[in-house]
Structures are given as structure tokens and as C-alpha cells.
Design a protein around this motif. Structure first.
Motif, short mmCIF file in Angstrom:
data_model
loop_
_atom_site.label_atom_id
_atom_site.label_comp_id
_atom_site.label_asym_id
_atom_site.label_seq_id
_atom_site.Cartn_x
_atom_site.Cartn_y
_atom_site.Cartn_z
N THR A 71 27.65 69.56 79.06
CA THR A 71 26.42 70.27 79.43
C THR A 71 26.38 71.60 78.67
OG1 THR A 71 27.39 71.39 81.32
CG2 THR A 71 26.47 69.19 81.72
N ALA A 72 25.35 72.36 78.90
CA ALA A 72 25.16 73.58 78.10
C ALA A 72 26.37 74.50 78.16
CB ALA A 72 23.90 74.31 78.57
N ARG A 73 27.02 74.56 79.30
CA ARG A 73 28.15 75.49 79.37
C ARG A 73 29.32 75.01 78.50
NH1 ARG A 73 29.67 76.92 85.09
NH2 ARG A 73 27.48 76.55 85.40
N GLY A 146 16.89 83.29 77.96
CA GLY A 146 16.12 83.13 79.20
C GLY A 146 17.09 82.87 80.33
N THR A 148 17.54 81.68 83.72
CA THR A 148 16.75 80.95 84.72
C THR A 148 16.96 81.48 86.13
OG1 THR A 148 18.55 79.34 84.68
CG2 THR A 148 16.53 78.73 83.52
N ASP A 173 22.94 82.62 74.53
CA ASP A 173 22.78 81.44 75.37
C ASP A 173 21.28 81.14 75.47
OD1 ASP A 173 22.40 79.62 77.39
OD2 ASP A 173 23.32 80.82 78.98
N GLN A 198 18.34 69.62 78.79
CA GLN A 198 17.67 69.29 80.05
C GLN A 198 16.59 70.27 80.49
OE1 GLN A 198 20.76 70.59 79.80
NE2 GLN A 198 21.40 71.68 81.62
N LYS A 199 16.25 71.20 79.58
CA LYS A 199 15.20 72.15 79.95
C LYS A 199 13.99 71.91 79.03
CE LYS A 199 18.49 74.74 82.21
NZ LYS A 199 18.60 75.03 83.62
C1 LIG Z 1 20.49 80.17 81.06
C2 LIG Z 1 21.48 79.11 81.42
N1 LIG Z 1 22.69 79.12 80.85
C3 LIG Z 1 23.61 78.18 81.13
C4 LIG Z 1 23.36 77.18 82.02
C5 LIG Z 1 24.42 76.17 82.31
O1 LIG Z 1 24.01 74.94 81.86
P1 LIG Z 1 24.72 73.56 82.27
O2 LIG Z 1 24.47 73.41 83.72
O3 LIG Z 1 23.97 72.55 81.44
O4 LIG Z 1 26.14 73.65 81.91
C6 LIG Z 1 22.10 77.12 82.64
C7 LIG Z 1 21.80 76.07 83.61
O5 LIG Z 1 20.87 76.12 84.36
C8 LIG Z 1 21.14 78.10 82.32
O6 LIG Z 1 19.93 78.10 82.88
#
Ligand SMILES: Cc1ncc(COP(=O)(O)O)c(C=O)c1O
Length: 417
Positions: A71-73, A146, A148, A173, A198-199
């Protein structure tokens, strides 16, 4: 005997939270294509295509524009753990949960983390950033575009040049903005950036685009240590400290994504197909058109909510186009509203974290769900659910105000953009 559960049959939801969002059916179709081996020339051809497509989405010439499986992290962690050597100073401007996440990941990578903070719902000025750069002289600035958690978009156009002036690398990020808001990586002098699908890219979570430039590569070169069992002869070991993570070792990922095709992990084939389709769809629409769509739909949502008498959270001039925070009115049980939306209308909206827990809801209007019908349906359901929960908005006002924004843009598309 193990129990055999029923067919996997999730209910059809309209996902209007801050992500994940509904996946574009074209992406789902791409993900169901047949497996290929990871060194099949057709597959490595797709990897090259991903690099070419993602460069366009990132608006960069960076050779290294690829995917991290996770995932993004995972992408954030890959960059931070690879760039940061224990003891390096990292500056993080914290304005919400995801700034705090950057601090935590940088600390785990051994950084000496310095922060500046601003109230959730606000952003940093370039002056504050410059003060901190002058004082801290970090190797790396890690910032969220951004966030969230607060729905704020940190203006970044002046931050890259500032980082260069003070000799720092800039990592961004862009999980929640890539594909939805402008993020010209080269023009803004961003050295490394990470995102998710996923965004604003209409995909599922599980594959994370990254890009990084030659300034970042310079810090990675000395840390190039190839896994022992696959090390080809004649390749010199780096002089620098080994990267603490094998999975997130960027130099090894670069070897895999380059012509060397040195084995690393087994590439997540279906996710890669999905990512390729996400990029294709974004570019087919056109990035400017896509950004304008996110801005318009976000504006229509805000108009609808305001017409319902609801407050929009934070500094609205710096609000993300694709996520909106709504102040929960006094006396209304926020969780009950979220439950009502889900149970009665099958619409998911978002809760909030930390100091904003119980204070705001968050509604996302992203990628595949960034549509007129999705916003109007959400507003209509929201009005009815709020009434059930003790808050009466003027009947129909939300939908009418949002429709007025769409009608105005249909009448004069250029002005409305
Ligand atoms: C700004 C931002 N950075 C990092 C993340 C972490 O992403 P992930 O849950 O895909 O690892 C999110 C997830 O909502 C996010 O909104």
C-alpha cells in the motif's frame, strides 16, 4: 473439519470516504488477465510501459518511476528507509496524521527527526518552511501533499526550490493527490514522491507508484548491496551502510526494474496490470481535464453542504479538491450518521482521527467516484440521514445547490473550471 464459508459476495457500496474508492471496472478487468512469469519479455515490457506511463502522470523525466508492491505506506517506507542513514537529520512539517506517520517511519529508519507543527486544518507558509530549513539544515524534508486526515493540501511549489537552496532533498507523500490535483514533480523540484492507487487513480490499494530523481539516486548509490545469493560477478559492493530493509531496498528494486532484471521479490502481477490501467485511464482523460473534474465536483459538494447549513472544516482556500471535511453539528452523533449512511443507503463516508475524532466527517470525491451522480446521491442520502439523527437541513437545498454548480459549469465550461 474446517468450515466452508459462503460465496464471497460483498454488498455493492458507494465508497465516498477518503479512500479506498470504487475501482474503475476497466481496472478490475485488467486485473483478471492471465498470469505471466516475472521475466517473460511480455511482462517486463509491461514494466517498461508502467515506467513510461507513470512518468507522464508524475510529470517527470525521472528514469526511476516504478511501483512498490504494497500500500502507499510501503512506497513511503521504501524511500525513507533507503535514503535515510541512521543519524541523518530529517525535517517533517506536521499538519495532520500523515505528517506524524512520516515522523514515525523516519524515526524507525534511524533519523534524527525534527518537526514543525501547525494546527490541523491549516498549512505551512514558505516562510515557516524556510525558517525551519535554516535552523535545522536537514538532509531530507519529508512533507505530505494532501493530508486526508485534515483535508488540507500543502502548497509545495515554493518548497522544492527552498530545499535546494538549503541543500536538502524533498520527499513528498502524494498518496491522496496523484491524479486528482496538480503535482508536477520536476517543475516543483520534488526529489522523491510516493502514492497509492486507491484514491485519485481509481484502483485498489496494494500497488504504490514512486518516482525519484538523480539527486536521490546519488544518496542511494553507495548503499548498493546486492542480495548475496544472486550477486553477479564483477559488480562492486557499495561503500555505504546496508539499507535496513531487504523488501524496501530501492537500489535492489532499481536492479529489478532496470535492464539488469536482477531478481528481487516476485512482482505482484495482477496489481501491476491494474496500475498500468489506472495510469492509462488517467492519461486518456487528460491530466488537466481530470484536475478540473476533481475541482468542479469538490466545489459542487461544498456548495451542497453549505446550503444544508453545514460548516466546512479548515482553511477552505487550501482544501484538497478531492476530500471535504464537514463539521459535525452540536448534538449530532457522528458515528450514528456514518452507520445510517451505510445501513440505509450503502454509502460509505469517513470518520476522522486524533484531535478531529468526533468533530468532522470526511467525504471523498475521487477518480471513479468523482462524478455528478455520486455527489448528488450522497447529498440526498446525507440530508435524509441527518434528519433521522436530529439535524434538519432545508429540504432539497443540498442537491439543488450542487446541481446549480454543475449547471453553471455545463453552461460555461471554461469559466467554471
Ligand atoms: C496522505 C496519506 N498518506 C499515506 C496513507 C497511507 O496509505 P496506505 O493505507 O495505502 O498505506 C494515506 C492513507 O489514507 C494517506 O491518505
Amino acid at each position: 473439519m474446517s468450515e466452508l464459508f459462503g460465496d464471497l459476495n460483498p454488498p455493492p457500496r458507494l465508497l465516498m470516504g477518503p479512500g479506498p474508492i470504487n475501482v474503475d471496472p476497466r481496472v478490475l478487468r485488467a486485473m483478471s488477465m492471465p498470469m505471466l512469469g516475472q521475466f517473460d519479455p511480455v511482462f517486463t515490457g509491461y514494466m517498461n510501459e508502467i515506467m513510461a506511463l507513470s512518468r507522464q502522470v508524475w510529470r517527470t523525466e525521472n528514469r526511476w518511476s516504478l511501483l512498490v508492491d504494497g500500500t502507499a505506506r510501503a512506497a513511503i517506507e521504501a524511500i525513507l528507509v533507503s535514503v535515510i542513514e541512521p543519524g541523518d537529520r530529517v525535517l517533517v512539517p506536521v499538519s495532520g496524521r500523515f505528517g506524524q506517520l512520516l515522523c514515525e517511519i523516519a524515526e524507525r529508519a534511524g533519523a534524527e527527526v525534527r518537526t514543525i507543527e501547525t494546527e490541523w486544518g491549516t498549512v505551512f507558509t514558505p516562510d515557516r518552511m524556510e525558517d525551519a530549513l535554516r535552523r535545522e539544515r536537514p538532509k531530507l524534508v519529508a512533507a505530505v501533499h494532501g493530508d486526508t486526515s485534515t483535508t488540507m493540501a500543502q502548497p509545495l511549489d515554493e518548497i522544492g526550490p527552498l530545499c535546494r537552496r538549503y541543500g536538502a532533498l524533498l520527499f513528498v507523500d502524494a498518496t491522496a493527490t496523484l491524479g486528482g490535483m496538480p503535482l508536477p514533480v520536476d517543475e516543483w523540484q520534488i526529489d522523491a514522491a510516493a502514492a497509492g492507487l486507491q484514491k485519485c487513480l481509481s484502483g485498489p490499494s496494494g500497488s504504490a507508484p514512486i518516482t525519484f530523481n538523480e539527486r536521490a539516486v546519488e544518496t542511494l548509490g553507495p548503499r548498493h548491496h546486492i542480495e548475496r545469493g544472486i550477486r553477479p560477478e564483477g559488480i562492486a559492493e557499495g561503500e555505504g551502510a546496508q539499507i535496513r530493509s531487504n523488501y524496501f531496498d530501492l537500489p535492489m528494486l532499481m536492479d529489478y526494474w532496470s535492464e539488469m532484471r536482477l531478481n528481487h521479490h516476485t512482482e505482484a502481477t495482477s496489481m501491476l496490470y491494474g496500475a498500468r490501467e489506472c495510469f492509462r485511464i488517467a492519461l486518456q482523460e487528460g491530466l488537466e481535464t481530470r484536475f478540473a473534474r476533481h475541482a468542479l465536483v469538490g466545489r459542487a459538494l461544498v456548495a451542497g453542504l453549505q446550503a444544508m447549513g453545514l460548516g466546512i472544516f479548515g482553511d477552505i482556500s487550501n482544501k484538497m479538491h478531492n476530500v471535504t471535511g464537514i463539521v459535525i453539528p452540536d448534538g449530532v452523533d457522528g458515528d450514528r450518521v456514518i452507520r445510517g449512511m451505510l445501513e440505509d443507503f450503502s454509502i460509505e463516508i469517513g470518520t476522522s482521527f486524533g484531535p478531529l475524532r468526533g468533530k468532522i466527517w470526511r467525504i471523498g470525491t475521487m477518480a471513479y467516484n468523482c462524478r455528478k451522480d455520486a455527489v448528488l446521491t450522497t447529498l440526498a442520502a446525507f440530508e435524509a440521514t441527518l434528519r433521522q439523527c436530529g439535524y434538519s437541513a432545508p429540504p432539497g437545498a443540498g442537491v439543488d445547490a450542487a446541481l446549480a454548480v454543475f449547471r453553471a459549469s455545463e453552461a460555461s465550461p471554461d469559466e467554471a473550471a
